[in-house]
Write an enzyme that holds these catalytic residues in place. Structure first.
Site, PDB file in Angstrom:
ATOM      1  CG  ASN A  60      15.343 107.533 -28.410  1.00  0.00           C
ATOM      2  OD1 ASN A  60      14.927 108.256 -27.507  1.00  0.00           O
ATOM      3  ND2 ASN A  60      15.157 107.818 -29.684  1.00  0.00           N
TER       4      ASN A  60
ATOM      5  CE  LYS B 240       6.725 108.583 -17.225  1.00  0.00           C
ATOM      6  NZ  LYS B 240       7.650 107.476 -17.524  1.00  0.00           N
TER       7      LYS B 240
ATOM      8  N   GLY C 284       8.223 110.822 -27.276  1.00  0.00           N
ATOM      9  CA  GLY C 284       7.856 109.404 -27.305  1.00  0.00           C
ATOM     10  C   GLY C 284       7.049 109.086 -28.551  1.00  0.00           C
ATOM     11  CB  SER C 285       5.168 106.090 -29.432  1.00  0.00           C
ATOM     12  OG  SER C 285       4.275 106.016 -28.355  1.00  0.00           O
ATOM     13  CB  VAL C 286       2.288 108.742 -33.075  1.00  0.00           C
ATOM     14  CG1 VAL C 286       0.916 109.295 -33.443  1.00  0.00           C
ATOM     15  CG2 VAL C 286       3.373 109.395 -33.917  1.00  0.00           C
ATOM     16  N   PRO C 287       1.139 107.189 -30.478  1.00  0.00           N
ATOM     17  CG  PRO C 287       0.867 104.890 -30.778  1.00  0.00           C
ATOM     18  CD  PRO C 287       1.826 106.003 -31.041  1.00  0.00           C
ATOM     19  CB  THR C 288       2.576 107.679 -25.592  1.00  0.00           C
ATOM     20  OG1 THR C 288       2.774 106.281 -25.676  1.00  0.00           O
ATOM     21  CG2 THR C 288       2.574 108.102 -24.139  1.00  0.00           C
TER      22      THR C 288
ATOM     23  CD  GLU D  58      10.416 117.649 -30.360  1.00  0.00           C
ATOM     24  OE1 GLU D  58      10.589 116.998 -31.410  1.00  0.00           O
ATOM     25  OE2 GLU D  58      10.517 118.877 -30.303  1.00  0.00           O
TER      26      GLU D  58
ATOM     27  CB  CYS E 228      12.539 110.231 -33.094  1.00  0.00           C
ATOM     28  SG  CYS E 228      13.778 111.498 -32.769  1.00  0.00           S
TER      29      CYS E 228
ATOM     30  CD  GLU F  17       9.134 105.620 -34.831  1.00  0.00           C
ATOM     31  OE1 GLU F  17       8.146 105.475 -34.089  1.00  0.00           O
ATOM     32  OE2 GLU F  17       9.965 106.531 -34.687  1.00  0.00           O
TER      33      GLU F  17
ATOM     34  CD  GLU G 243      12.584 118.665 -26.834  1.00  0.00           C
ATOM     35  OE1 GLU G 243      13.257 117.755 -27.349  1.00  0.00           O
ATOM     36  OE2 GLU G 243      11.986 118.556 -25.753  1.00  0.00           O
TER      37      GLU G 243
HETATM   38  N1  LIG Z   1      10.731 113.413 -31.895  1.00  0.00           N
HETATM   39  C1  LIG Z   1      11.627 113.164 -30.962  1.00  0.00           C
HETATM   40  O1  LIG Z   1      12.374 114.049 -30.546  1.00  0.00           O
HETATM   41  C2  LIG Z   1      11.760 111.769 -30.383  1.00  0.00           C
HETATM   42  C3  LIG Z   1      12.909 111.444 -29.687  1.00  0.00           C
HETATM   43  C4  LIG Z   1      13.034 110.175 -29.166  1.00  0.00           C
HETATM   44  C5  LIG Z   1      12.031 109.220 -29.342  1.00  0.00           C
HETATM   45  N2  LIG Z   1      10.922 109.550 -30.035  1.00  0.00           N
HETATM   46  C6  LIG Z   1       9.866 108.535 -30.274  1.00  0.00           C
HETATM   47  O2  LIG Z   1       9.635 107.782 -29.088  1.00  0.00           O
HETATM   48  C7  LIG Z   1       9.220 106.455 -29.394  1.00  0.00           C
HETATM   49  C8  LIG Z   1      10.050 105.459 -28.613  1.00  0.00           C
HETATM   50  O3  LIG Z   1      10.078 105.770 -27.273  1.00  0.00           O
HETATM   51  P1  LIG Z   1       9.182 105.027 -26.182  1.00  0.00           P
HETATM   52  O4  LIG Z   1       8.965 103.615 -26.590  1.00  0.00           O
HETATM   53  O5  LIG Z   1       9.800 105.311 -24.851  1.00  0.00           O
HETATM   54  O6  LIG Z   1       7.805 105.824 -26.318  1.00  0.00           O
HETATM   55  P2  LIG Z   1       6.492 105.697 -25.419  1.00  0.00           P
HETATM   56  O7  LIG Z   1       5.504 106.601 -26.035  1.00  0.00           O
HETATM   57  O8  LIG Z   1       6.130 104.283 -25.203  1.00  0.00           O
HETATM   58  O9  LIG Z   1       6.938 106.248 -23.973  1.00  0.00           O
HETATM   59  C9  LIG Z   1       7.504 107.521 -23.817  1.00  0.00           C
HETATM   60  C10 LIG Z   1       7.303 107.971 -22.375  1.00  0.00           C
HETATM   61  O10 LIG Z   1       5.909 108.145 -22.114  1.00  0.00           O
HETATM   62  C11 LIG Z   1       5.548 107.461 -20.920  1.00  0.00           C
HETATM   63  N3  LIG Z   1       4.141 107.076 -21.061  1.00  0.00           N
HETATM   64  C12 LIG Z   1       3.642 105.947 -21.638  1.00  0.00           C
HETATM   65  N4  LIG Z   1       2.297 105.980 -21.635  1.00  0.00           N
HETATM   66  C13 LIG Z   1       1.914 107.157 -21.044  1.00  0.00           C
HETATM   67  C14 LIG Z   1       0.651 107.764 -20.753  1.00  0.00           C
HETATM   68  N5  LIG Z   1      -0.492 107.195 -21.083  1.00  0.00           N
HETATM   69  N6  LIG Z   1       0.669 108.985 -20.168  1.00  0.00           N
HETATM   70  C15 LIG Z   1       1.814 109.601 -19.841  1.00  0.00           C
HETATM   71  N7  LIG Z   1       3.056 109.057 -20.082  1.00  0.00           N
HETATM   72  C16 LIG Z   1       3.102 107.845 -20.677  1.00  0.00           C
HETATM   73  C17 LIG Z   1       6.545 106.327 -20.852  1.00  0.00           C
HETATM   74  O11 LIG Z   1       6.663 105.809 -19.547  1.00  0.00           O
HETATM   75  C18 LIG Z   1       7.816 107.008 -21.321  1.00  0.00           C
HETATM   76  O12 LIG Z   1       8.419 107.761 -20.288  1.00  0.00           O
HETATM   77  C19 LIG Z   1       9.398 106.322 -30.888  1.00  0.00           C
HETATM   78  O13 LIG Z   1       8.162 106.451 -31.542  1.00  0.00           O
HETATM   79  C20 LIG Z   1      10.300 107.494 -31.242  1.00  0.00           C
HETATM   80  O14 LIG Z   1      10.205 107.897 -32.567  1.00  0.00           O
HETATM   81  C21 LIG Z   1      10.760 110.809 -30.545  1.00  0.00           C
HETATM   82  C1  LIG Z   2      20.688 113.464 -31.888  1.00  0.00           C
HETATM   83  N1  LIG Z   2      19.818 112.933 -32.913  1.00  0.00           N
HETATM   84  C2  LIG Z   2      20.513 111.837 -33.591  1.00  0.00           C
HETATM   85  C3  LIG Z   2      19.517 113.973 -33.909  1.00  0.00           C
HETATM   86  C4  LIG Z   2      18.611 112.348 -32.325  1.00  0.00           C
HETATM   87  C5  LIG Z   2      17.679 113.299 -31.651  1.00  0.00           C
HETATM   88  C6  LIG Z   2      16.602 112.608 -30.836  1.00  0.00           C
HETATM   89  C7  LIG Z   2      15.846 111.536 -31.540  1.00  0.00           C
HETATM   90  O1  LIG Z   2      15.508 110.429 -31.156  1.00  0.00           O
END
Ligand SMILES: NC(=O)c1ccc[n+]([C@@H]2O[C@H](COP(=O)([O-])OP(=O)(O)OC[C@H]3O[C@@H](n4cnc5c(N)ncnc54)[C@H](O)[C@@H]3O)[C@@H](O)[C@H]2O)c1
Ligand SMILES: C[N+](C)(C)CCCC=O
Length: 448
Positions: free
Chosen positions: A111, A134, A186-190, A208, A242, A345, A422
């Site tokens: 994103n 990556k 990324g996502s909580v499960p990952t 994050e 996020c 989410e 961060e």
């Molecule tokens: N808190 C934050 O700062 C923040 C910012 C942006 C997005 N997010 C979260 O990210 C999610 C959306 O992003 P997404 O769909 O790319 O998330 P995702 O967890 O599917 O993937 C994130 C990254 O992890 C990699 N990945 C996937 N499986 C992996 C594994 N088993 N081991 C190592 N790497 C792996 C992916 O290739 C990708 O680069 C949402 O839940 C969002 O809330 C959080």
């Molecule tokens: C810049 N924002 C809008 C605070 C987003 C930070 C990263 C979240 O996905």
């Protein structure tokens, strides 16, 4: 694959040996030069980011701004990283040194591709580390520009490496014996899987993760401001953010007025070609995610929510956009705490409006979630504003604004939204380790 990951890590390891010996001032100068190049190439990078992700170019430029600002901020801190001197009995003393960790891994979501890579690499490099990054396979391009820029600015070749790939590549990185730390967005499960992998090598992680953040609008607020805040909290980057404040709690006295105005403003959002200057919402990241988001809206309707606007597949008039992954931004009314759209989410342009009566009640409901990334409050009562944010279980709280991100302030979550931060001064601690040196000025007093 594994071999390429290993090559990247070895290359970063070699560059780390040179980089860690540089003074903070030298690292600072190179980071400032990289920030200058990003500023100079801002429009070009923003265009690439828009093609990469689909967000409007207007918004992509804001992301690039927070990227070069982050490099400038950590360039400013690089030279002042240090430890402390402690006096001990008999003239002996101790001191601490803040040292880099080594090769750090960054794994990013799709994103905010360029911003995520900058927010991870700037503090990592400022502290004297190397990084292998990556990006998400959905947005592989813009991070390469960052690598090019670091090289042009003068970092040793290999100090910031980019490897492309998906889950398997990410796993190789997390398990590599020469990797000292993993920072993941990324996502909580990952995030859980990454934490598990990193634990095998006892590598520190920064996570994050996702959120389902509350935005609380009290009846004494400036309604126009609150509506603007709710739009900022829900519709940036097609709602794929996020920290979005997707659970909008509105005090009952102003529910109708607020809802009417937010619906009016949502209908005005210009959807279309994200490269056009006046577009404010582009396509979602891919078809399956679009279907996923639309599925949440169907489910919300089935569970009793009312679609007040949007929530449909959108085919823009321009024929070249007809196969794009567009949808109209959606406002859901009549939402209740137990509904799926309020609990999970969605990561799309879907705002859920809930009503409340009292401060105590809304706090209880706002905190009733496993997530804890962000929260917001709109009120003119300054005492209430501070009292409420003190009770909110969220890592980032906004008073009378939402989704602004000054790089001077730490960003990160509570609960299942992750840990570590961060931005801000504190992030230096997540990319360095403390060495204690104990100096004896007298003779050894042995117990033997
Ligand atoms: N808190 C934050 O700062 C923040 C910012 C942006 C997005 N997010 C979260 O990210 C999610 C959306 O992003 P997404 O769909 O790319 O998330 P995702 O967890 O599917 O993937 C994130 C990254 O992890 C990699 N990945 C996937 N499986 C992996 C594994 N088993 N081991 C190592 N790497 C792996 C992916 O290739 C990708 O680069 C949402 O839940 C969002 O809330 C959080
Ligand atoms: C810049 N924002 C809008 C605070 C987003 C930070 C990263 C979240 O996905």
């Amino acid at each position: 694959d594994k071999k390429e990951v290993d090559l990247a890590v070895q290359s970063a390891k070699a560059a780390f040996k040179i980089w860690r010996k540089k003074s903070g001032m030298e690292r600072s100068r190179i980071l400032l030069e990289a920030a200058r190049i990003i500023r100079e190439r801002k429009d070009e990078i923003a265009t690439v980011e828009t093609i990469n992700n689909g967000k409007s170019v207007f918004e992509a430029r804001l992301d690039i701004d927070t990227s070069w600002q982050c490099l400038e901020y950590y360039a400013g801190l690089a030279a002042s990283m240090g430890g402390e001197h402690v006096q001990l009995p008999g003239g002996s003393f101790g001191y601490t040194r803040r040292e880099p960790l080594g090769v750090c891994v960054g794994i990013g979501a799709w994103n905010y591709p360029f911003q995520i890579a900058s927010w991870k690499s700037a503090p990592a490099l400022a502290c004297g580390n190397a990084m292998v990054f990556k990006p998400s396979p959905f947005t592989p391009v813009s991070t390469l520009l960052l690598a090019e820029i670091y090289t042009e600015a003068g970092v040793p070749p290999g100090l910031f490496n980019v490897v492309q790939g998906g889950a398997a590549t990410g796993q190789f990185l997390c398990q590599h014996r020469d990797v000292a730390k993993v920072s993941f967005t990324g996502s909580v499960p990952t995030g859980k899987k990454i934490m598990e992998l990193a634990s095998k090598g006892v590598k520190p992680v920064t996570l994050e993760l996702g959120g389902k953040s509350p935005l609380i609008i009290f009846s004494d607020c400036d309604i126009e401001n609150a509506v603007r805040g709710a739009m900022m909290a829900n519709f940036l980057t097609q709602g794929e953010v996020c920290c979005n404040g997707t659970r909008v709690f509105v005090q009952r006295e102003i529910l109708d007025k607020f809802t009417e105005e937010v619906v009016k403003q949502t209908k005005k959002i210009k959807i279309g070609d994200p490269l056009e200057e006046d577009t404010r919402m582009g396509p979602l990241i891919n078809r399956s995610h679009l279907q996923h988001v639309l599925g949440f809206i169907e489910q919300a309707k089935n569970e009793g929510a009312k679609v007040l606007c949007g929530g449909d597949l959108c085919v823009p008039e321009d024929p070249k956009l007809k196969d794009g992954y567009y949808m109209t931004p959606c406002v859901l009314g009549n939402c209740k705490d137990g509904m799926t759209c309020v609990k999970e989410e969605i990561f799309g342009p879907v705002m859920s409006i809930l009503s409340f009566d009292t401060e105590a009640e809304v706090l209880e409901r706002a905190n009733d979630t496993n997530f804890g990334l962000a929260a917001g409050v709109f009120t003119r009562d300054i005492q209430r504003a501070h009292r409420v944010v003190a009770e909110l279980q969220a890592g980032v709280c906004y008073i009378n604004n939402y989704n602004v991100s000054p790089v001077e302030l730490p960003f990160g979550g509570y609960k299942m939204s992750g840990f570590g931060r961060e931005n801000g001064r504190v992030t230096i601690e997540y990319y360095s380790q403390l060495k204690t040196i104990c100096v004896e000025m007298g003779d050894v007093e042995s117990v033997f």
